[in-house]
Design an enzyme around this catalytic site. Sequence first.
Site, PDB file in Angstrom:
ATOM      1  N   THR A 148     -10.195 -72.431  -4.210  1.00  0.00           N
ATOM      2  CA  THR A 148      -9.832 -71.337  -5.100  1.00  0.00           C
ATOM      3  C   THR A 148      -8.548 -70.603  -4.756  1.00  0.00           C
ATOM      4  O   THR A 148      -8.260 -69.609  -5.374  1.00  0.00           O
ATOM      5  CB  THR A 148     -10.951 -70.288  -5.178  1.00  0.00           C
ATOM      6  N   GLU A 171      -6.217 -59.844  -9.420  1.00  0.00           N
ATOM      7  CA  GLU A 171      -5.293 -59.279 -10.406  1.00  0.00           C
ATOM      8  C   GLU A 171      -5.955 -58.114 -11.141  1.00  0.00           C
ATOM      9  O   GLU A 171      -6.955 -58.286 -11.827  1.00  0.00           O
ATOM     10  CB  GLU A 171      -4.836 -60.363 -11.380  1.00  0.00           C
TER      11      GLU A 171
END
Lengths: 432, 432
Positions: A221, A305
């Site tokens: 990931t 984010e």
Amino acid sequence: MILKDVNTLQKAFAAVETLAAQTPWPDAVTLVKPEHADNGGFWPQGFRAAGVSAGIKSKRKDLMAIVSDKPASAAAVFTTNLCCAAPVVVSKAHLECSASSMRAIICNSGNANAATGDQGMRDARSMAASTSALLGVKPEEILVASTGVIGVPLPLDKILAALDMIPDALERESCFDAAEAIMTTDTFPKFFAVDVRLSNATVRIAGIAKGSGMICPNMATMLGFLVTDASIEPELLKLMLQSANAESFNAITVDGDTSTNDMVAILAGGNGPCIQQGSPDAELFYQALRHLMIFLAKLIVIDGEGATKLVEISVEGARDNHDAERAARTVANSSLVKTAIHGEDANWGRIIGALGRSGAHFNPEDLVVRFNDLAILEPGFISNFSEDEAKTILSKNSYVISIVLGQGSGKSVIWTCDLSKEYVEINGSYRT
Amino acid sequence: MILKDVNTLQKAFAAVETLAAQTPWPDAVTLVKPEHADNGGFWPQGFRAAGVSAGIKSKRKDLMAIVSDKPASAAAVFTTNLCCAAPVVVSKAHLECSASSMRAIICNSGNANAATGDQGMRDARSMAASTSALLGVKPEEILVASTGVIGVPLPLDKILAALDMIPDALERESCFDAAEAIMTTDTFPKFFAVDVRLSNATVRIAGIAKGSGMICPNMATMLGFLVTDASIEPELLKLMLQSANAESFNAITVDGDTSTNDMVAILAGGNGPCIQQGSPDAELFYQALRHLMIFLAKLIVIDGEGATKLVEISVEGARDNHDAERAARTVANSSLVKTAIHGEDANWGRIIGALGRSGAHFNPEDLVVRFNDLAILEPGFISNFSEDEAKTILSKNSYVISIVLGQGSGKSVIWTCDLSKEYVEINGSYRT
């Protein structure tokens, strides 16, 4: 965990300190203070690293090298995405060809060299070959990685030109520069090191990582590079990395998307004591590695984010661990749950909505949901919590949502973050 | 499709007109103009409907009834969510007990009556029983549905009191009121009717729907109620509904979450001609029903929470239809793809990233991606499109992303919307 109004290094220190206090470190582990982590205070004996500016990203460091003074045992785990990037293909092949003996990791940010076809493969091989020439080692002794925008040819010329700066930069042994050079939309560099007291000696494990968007566990990931001075056979190293990875980098999610470029690699340089499979030292080392990897993984979620919260989704009482993981992942990836976390809204209906579609087996009447120690839902759909107490928990930067399915002993933990307007802002215009 | 600065009915008219022009209606179908849809101009012969304010939602209509003058054939599809709501359980049982012969649908908005335990079951039964008493029919001839917040006891008293207003309201035969009364975060009522010219007669099919958040296909994903004056055996009606549902309400996604309350039901009143299985009329009717359901489903996507774009994800060349659907759904649900759509960014790397983790079988080198007719990616990772041409397409309210996997003849179509800051805004504070 919004850490605004501080520069990126202060952000990193603050994040590390917050997390370090929360993490249940094993007794044998001593943390390397982040402010002592530069200028030779970070990398285990026998390793040097550098971060320089190749000009792929304007005015920011974008090329990283980690170099071992002698051949190191290596292990790595890679993305399972079918559209995996050229450097992933090349690094897998190099591990195979070199019998897991590696001398360096070279990595650029700003361009993923993914979906770049045959040219991308040639570019990834060139990047490795030029690095090997620079260091006087074999090309297959280089792990190569890239991260950034997909589908744009790698600016190989810039990378090859910047390689010349690497030898001088290595002398500075900067952990900050290396961690910074692999960042994309990360807002702070991620690095951490620990010392582990084994039976007769102390070894160091140090790691850097990058994450942010496209973070969903299905292998790695993101990028994570770990090094240790311990001496460990590649086979044992691989077992340890795979196992620790399942509980760390594979147990985090930011947006459910799995990247084409994910890679976690570890190099064991062999300057320290030898760790044998099945020994007490192996267990000590493994626990330290696992905690360090969870720590780095959580740093990635904290810097997700637009993320402002780090939330642990803990599922217990599942029919088996697999069922628990399905339940935990579905809750952790639900946009409705993640927006409710963002809005600090005790909307447990969305949690059970996600559980209900997860495919996990349970009887809805048996469900228990807790925020930290506060019971939100008890068996028989009884929900009598204090909204004020719930609000107090939900307003924290970090808390645990515990779910009990009432079926068996299966359990799973996944770390997630909230879904904010900033996520949309950042991702609406990443490429352009 | 942001339709700002108009009232909700004007919004509905505008959305319907835009979509009606895009939809490839079969020749035998005549559209009922939305502005003619009220005051008896909407419902097929033998049906009446009403929407009233029970006070569950302050000052807005929140209780809907559709009534058939005589026993109607009925079919329905329900959510597959394990935590399905009480009205879903009750409606399933009623369909079974009444041999699919129904007289009415009663539905409230503002409260889902989900995760409400035994009390919720009693409340759903009471809601059906009181409706049946009002209409002088049997309780098992009532379909009952709810939509709204989960885990809060149903305000049954308010609903029972408001039932008294239903008979008068039915006389107005308002389609607007009924469509409005099932809305939650929808910004406009969703309704549409068509006339279908069969071999010897014309039948009408009319439908209302609601959607918005928690829309992910895994059955119905929202509420949809359809009625027709045609006479159709329950068995054939069920086959038609299931098949059309798979290509309509099950082929849309807003946020990947499947609700606890999803239901799509159809009543065939029997005042019109009889439609026999295998006849040309059955095919004509089915195609009209399918197009009407796709139309209503697209209205839901257009009105997705915070949505500004309706995007068709079309996958062809898959190994089989199942593989095509996996690919299309993964792209359609990817937060990174959805934010790129929102940002009008031709970020095809995210599309292939999503394809790569979808589990669908393909060779990345074979991939073709188009925005409408513009080739964005051609086999061998060749990508030479004009950014200006791409921008022209991406700035539209509605377009098609076509993906060719190059494996076989499997195909699938999913409709999705963008992920905007408004989605986060709406869902961060839905409950409180």
